[in-house]
Design a protein around this motif. Structure first.
Motif, short mmCIF file in Angstrom:
data_model
loop_
_atom_site.label_atom_id
_atom_site.label_comp_id
_atom_site.label_asym_id
_atom_site.label_seq_id
_atom_site.Cartn_x
_atom_site.Cartn_y
_atom_site.Cartn_z
N ALA A 1 2.90 -1.94 38.35
CA ALA A 1 2.52 -2.06 36.93
C ALA A 1 3.75 -2.05 36.03
O ALA A 1 3.80 -2.72 34.99
CB ALA A 1 1.57 -0.93 36.56
N LYS A 2 4.75 -1.27 36.43
CA LYS A 2 6.00 -1.21 35.66
C LYS A 2 6.66 -2.58 35.61
O LYS A 2 7.26 -2.96 34.62
CB LYS A 2 6.95 -0.23 36.35
N GLU A 3 6.55 -3.31 36.71
CA GLU A 3 7.25 -4.59 36.83
C GLU A 3 6.50 -5.75 36.18
O GLU A 3 7.12 -6.70 35.70
CB GLU A 3 7.46 -4.93 38.31
N HIS A 4 5.16 -5.69 36.21
CA HIS A 4 4.41 -6.89 35.83
C HIS A 4 3.34 -6.60 34.78
O HIS A 4 2.39 -5.84 35.02
CB HIS A 4 3.75 -7.51 37.07
N LEU A 5 3.52 -7.24 33.63
CA LEU A 5 2.59 -7.06 32.50
C LEU A 5 1.17 -7.48 32.87
O LEU A 5 0.20 -6.79 32.60
CB LEU A 5 3.11 -7.89 31.32
N LYS A 6 1.08 -8.62 33.54
CA LYS A 6 -0.24 -9.15 33.90
C LYS A 6 -0.99 -8.17 34.82
O LYS A 6 -2.19 -7.97 34.68
CB LYS A 6 -0.11 -10.49 34.63
N PHE A 7 -0.23 -7.62 35.76
CA PHE A 7 -0.81 -6.68 36.71
C PHE A 7 -1.28 -5.43 35.97
O PHE A 7 -2.36 -4.91 36.23
CB PHE A 7 0.23 -6.31 37.77
N ARG A 8 -0.45 -5.00 35.01
CA ARG A 8 -0.75 -3.79 34.26
C ARG A 8 -2.03 -4.00 33.43
O ARG A 8 -2.91 -3.15 33.41
CB ARG A 8 0.44 -3.47 33.35
N ASP A 9 -2.11 -5.13 32.75
CA ASP A 9 -3.28 -5.40 31.92
C ASP A 9 -4.55 -5.45 32.78
O ASP A 9 -5.58 -4.89 32.41
CB ASP A 9 -3.11 -6.72 31.17
#
Lengths: 579, 361
Positions: free
Chosen positions: B247-255
């Motif tokens: 999640a830290k690395e990827h905005l899409k994944f975090r959202d």
């Protein structure tokens, strides 16, 4: 990995009863190892791996001595079961030597022309086991992924292995957390287990970074001990050139394992003593390549062990010029490595030479190139008188107490240091060429002491008389620049060099002086050549003369002294080498 | 093109011979090495043309013909498809080792160990000791694996993640069609059906590879968002530590993570008997406690997200009537739980797991 050669008698007789019993022992072991991998089992396998190799070696010869597979299977009924179980033990198949021996057993049981059903079955079984070992994956998902990505098993497993090694290596590199709190668990606890697991991997190049990290871990934590089996396996693999270790890892290995260090020093000695034809330059390169001088400079303890080995070898072979030259070369390489270290890494010289007479330490360890040439004579006269004083003290001690080991010890240590710093002995011989009758005494004494350290007073006096005689002859031979060659002098010199029991002076001493005269004197080259040629021919010391010339050349090149004379000297050396 | 077709046909025939015929008895070291050379050639052809539909189609037709011919000649022959060409060497090896006619001298070359480690010195370094090397690598892995349980992903998944990204990168750089690449990912997913948990790890590892070009990561994330059940499985099955890293690395994944968590919360019902929020019978069963843990870990990955999410939860709580009584609104209870656990996060998480009845405290 060095193989344990089984005793010859058991190799030849291969008594079935004995082998069946031993087979039973090993079969039970392997069955036990096959149960779920607990740390204790790992430990037990690593502990037994060397012995297992020995047993497999015996099995290979046993099988090869049999006339057929049927006979082999009959003589050892559990053979197939035993080998089959070994094939599925990763500790065994990861280890190069065990895997090789295991496969050799399998080939031994493979019948080129099977003559019955048993042999046909055995062939099928061997092929099936090997095929499964090489191509089957225990994980279906992995197999599927390899297929989709178009990656071969060799490539895939190699990548995973490398990744594991990197992960473990990083973990080992983490700093120890128990330093601040002794009760805290720390990553060091895994060091022992990791080093044990590396026993079968010592020759696996992919595991080398992990092995290097294990060896180079600073020993700050009590829990960070390395397994002895690991160190033993690694040393024997390194000595037989099976382990691919980085320089620093090798140095750490020697630091951790005394037997491995001893092995390395002895192998250096052995290789140089068996290879007698090497030139001084080759010896120097060989010594430098052995990494030992570098390791000695980095770890005082390594130097002390190495010195002790040299010291005891030299005691046994006092006059052996090859050993003397090796020790001298080694010390020069060591001093060079020491000079390359950062100042903060330096340990005082006294720590490296605790037994040497301290007053002689700095004067002898100073390289000739580190002081002006004009100062050499004075420097060597001082050294000579200091050593003379030590020998006189020893002799007085002898008279007072009827033999004092302390005095002998001191003189021996002074001599050992002089051998280590042999470059000053070479300078002594060089300076004797330009000495006059009024100042050659101390230099000649030092040269004689170098060649004859342990003789008593009366012997030494006689040796000195002979040495002076030789010097006089040489002085005459090389000082008379014109007219006929003083043949009588030459003849007397040869008499002094002739190997007779009552001859107390080493012919090598005279030869060394002669070569120096031939190189450094102002005598015409043709005359110098002729004198050297005559002596070499009649004394049969051609090899020794070449060696003295080579080491002279090596020293002058290293010192790279730029003087008007150096060019002339080099030309003369080259010409004299052609004799 | 014609020559290439001929070469591929010959190699496929060679594979059939290696696997099934007694002709291998005549093979020696050189034949063996050449066979592997040809297999390598086919792998090369595959990697060069698998994305060129015209060539691929021609090849496939040719392979079909060859397969038919071989099937007629050799009963029990297994067909070679175009994608099989990508691992021709492996197929050759498997074929040879399973061939009962394989002479022992060929086996001895493949399992040779004398030249192990210094394969440069031997005559045919590729084939000499090939099996011995594979066995050594596999065994060494097994020896180290009890110790190598150090990362959340594991060495296997880490390597597979890198392989996946490399393959994806290659497909993208060759200008493949989106549907082709999606098809590739689908096929990998399909292949891992039995090991869904493992596949989640592979995807996480792939997303954690260094971002040399964002294109591959973006493609993978876009594909993932279309796989709703796969994504939900990932969020419920993977350790929160790993999810946080991704999640830290990827905005899409975090959202997507945040959305899934809200979805799970919205589905929860209050169990009067157990006095706790539970998910009704659904495929993913995440406890209220675990859900709180997920939110906290998400906030750790992205602290700026915390304020927005809390605002959103407050709004949802208000819409539920804004009561401060436990068990009425999942949003209200979630807010209370999150606020309690936030100061001194790590410590709170530890306490959390020892205090199952946290809602009373």
């Amino acid at each position: 990995m060095a193989q344990q050669q089984p005793p010859i008698q058991s190799q030849q007789t291969s008594e079935p009863l004995l082998n069946v019993q031993r087979m039973q022992f090993w079969l039970e072991k392997v069955v036990c190892w096959g149960q779920a991998g607990s740390p204790d089992i790992q430990k037990d396998i690593c502990l037994h791996l060397r012995r297992l190799q020995g047993f497999l070696q015996q099995l290979v010869s046993h099988i090869n001595n049999m006339s057929s597979t049927t006979e082999a299977m009959k003589s050892l009924p559990f053979l197939g079961q035993f080998l089959g179980r070994l094939c599925w033990n990763p500790y065994v198949t990861a280890d190069d030597t065990s895997r090789r021996l295991l496969f050799q057993c399998m080939w031994g049981l493979y019948s080129e022309h099977p003559s019955n059903a048993v042999e046909r079955k055995a062939n099928q079984w061997i092929q099936k086991v090997l095929c499964q070992l090489a191509t089957e994956e225990d994980n279906a998902a992995v197999q599927e992924l390899m297929k989709r990505m178009g990656v071969s098993p060799e490539e895939y497993h190699l990548k995973v292995l490398r990744k594991m090694v990197t992960l473990l290596q990083e973990n080992i590199g983490k700093s120890c957390s128990s330093l601040s709190n002794i009760n805290q668990r720390c990553s060091c606890e895994s060091i022992l287990a990791t080093s044990e697991a590396c026993v079968p991997l010592v020759t696996c190049p992919e595991a080398a970074p992990l092995i290097g990290a294990l060896l180079q871990r600073p020993a700050t934590c009590v829990r960070a001990a390395l397994s002895e089996d690991f160190l033993d396996a690694l040393s024997s693999a390194y000595l037989s050139q099976g382990a691919s270790l980085e320089e620093q890892a090798v140095v750490s290995l020697w630091y951790h394992s005394l037997s491995s260090l001893e092995g390395a020093v002895l192998s250096l000695l052995e290789s140089l003593l068996t290879n007698t034809g090497s030139t001084p330059l080759e010896i120097k390169q060989h010594v430098a390549k052995s990494l030992l001088p570098k390791a000695c400079a980095q770890h005082c303890s390594i130097f002390l062990v190495t010195s002790d080995i040299f010291r005891s070898i030299l005691k046994q072979a006092e006059g052996n010029k090859s050993i003397k030259f090796l020790i001298q070369t080694f010390t020069s390489c060591f001093l060079r490595e020491l000079a390359l270290l950062q100042p903060q890494e330096h340990v005082s010289l006294k720590a490296f030479f605790p037994q040497s007479p301290q007053s002689l330490l700095v004067p002898l360890l100073t390289l000739p190139s580190e002081m002006p040439q004009e100062a050499w004579r004075h420097h060597l006269n001082w050294i000579s008188s200091s050593v003379q004083r030590l020998t006189e003290e020893e002799e007085e001690g002898d008279r007072d107490s009827g033999g004092s080991t302390r005095g002998h010890h001191k003189v021996y240590e002074a001599w050992f240091l002089l051998v280590q710093c042999g470059y000053w002995v070479q300078v002594t011989a060089q300076l004797l060429v330009t000495s006059g009758p009024e100042d050659f005494g101390p230099l000649l004494w030092l040269l004689t002491f170098y060649h004859h350290p342990t003789r008593r007073l009366h012997h030494r006096a006689l040796q000195l008389v002979h040495a002076k005689e030789a010097w006089n002859h040489l002085h005459c031979l090389f000082l008379v620049l014109a007219g006929p060659l003083p043949v009588d002098r030459l003849q007397s010199l040869l008499t002094l060099m002739s190997p007779q029991p009552q001859q107390p002076l080493s012919p090598l001493l005279i030869l060394k002086l002669l070569v120096n005269f031939a190189v450094f004197s102002q005598q015409q080259l043709s005359r110098s050549t002729k004198i050297l040629q005559t002596v070499v021919d009649q004394s049969g010391l051609a090899g020794e003369a070449a060696c003295v010339l080579h080491s002279l050349e090596l020293r002058l090149n290293e010192e790279s002294c730029v003087s008007s004379d150096s060019n002339r000297v080099h030309l003369r050396i080259k010409a004299l080498q052609n004799i | 093109m014609e020559a290439m077709l001929k070469n591929v046909t010959s190699t496929v025939e060679l594979l059939a011979v290696a696997a099934q015929s007694g002709a291998v008895e005549q093979w020696d070291k050189q034949t063996l090495s050449r066979a592997f050379d040809w297999a390598r050639y086919c792998e090369h052809v595959f990697s060069k043309f698998h994305n060129v539909p015209t060539v691929r189609r021609i090849m496939e037709t040719q392979l079909q013909l060859t397969n038919q011919g071989l099937q007629a000649a050799l009963p029990g022959y297994t067909e070679i498809s175009f994608s099989d060409l990508s691992r021709c060497q492996h197929l050759l090896l498997v074929g040879l080792l399973n061939n009962p006619e394989l002479p022992s001298k060929i086996m001895e070359i493949l399992f040779d160990i004398t030249s192990n480690g210094n394969s440069k010195n031997c005559e045919y370094p590729d084939v000499t000791g090939l099996c011995s090397r594979i066995i050594q690598y596999k065994s060494a892995r097994q020896v180290l694996s009890p110790l190598a349980d150090l990362s959340a992903v594991g060495a296997d998944a880490a390597v597979q993640g890198v392989m996946l990204m490399e393959r994806l990168g290659a497909l993208l750089s060759q200008g493949s069609e989106v549907c082709q690449i999606e098809h590739f990912l689908d096929s990998v997913l399909l292949g891992c059906e039995e090991a869904a948990q493992h596949f989640c790890l592979v995807i996480a590892a792939a997303l954690l590879t260094p971002k040399n070009s964002t294109a591959s990561h973006d493609f993978l994330l876009d594909w993932l968002q279309k796989k709703d059940s796969m994504l939900q499985h990932m969020y419920s099955a993977l350790p929160t530590r790993l999810l946080k890293d991704v999640a830290k690395e990827h905005l899409k994944f975090r959202d997507a993570y945040c959305d899934v968590l809200k979805k799970w919360a919205s589905e929860m019902e209050y169990s009067i008997n157990d006095r706790v929020w539970v998910q009704p019978s659904s495929t993913t069963t995440v406890s209220f406690q675990k859900l709180t843990e997920h939110f906290l870990s998400l906030f750790e990955a992205c602290p700026s997200l915390k304020e927005d999410v809390e605002k959103e939860l407050s709004a949802l709580k208000t819409s539920d009537g804004d009561f401060d009584v436990r068990g009425l609104s999942v949003w209200g209870d979630l807010l209370t739980a999150l606020k309690k656990k936030q100061p001194g996060k790590c410590f709170a998480l530890i306490l959390f797991s020892f205090n199952p009845d946290f809602s009373q405290s």
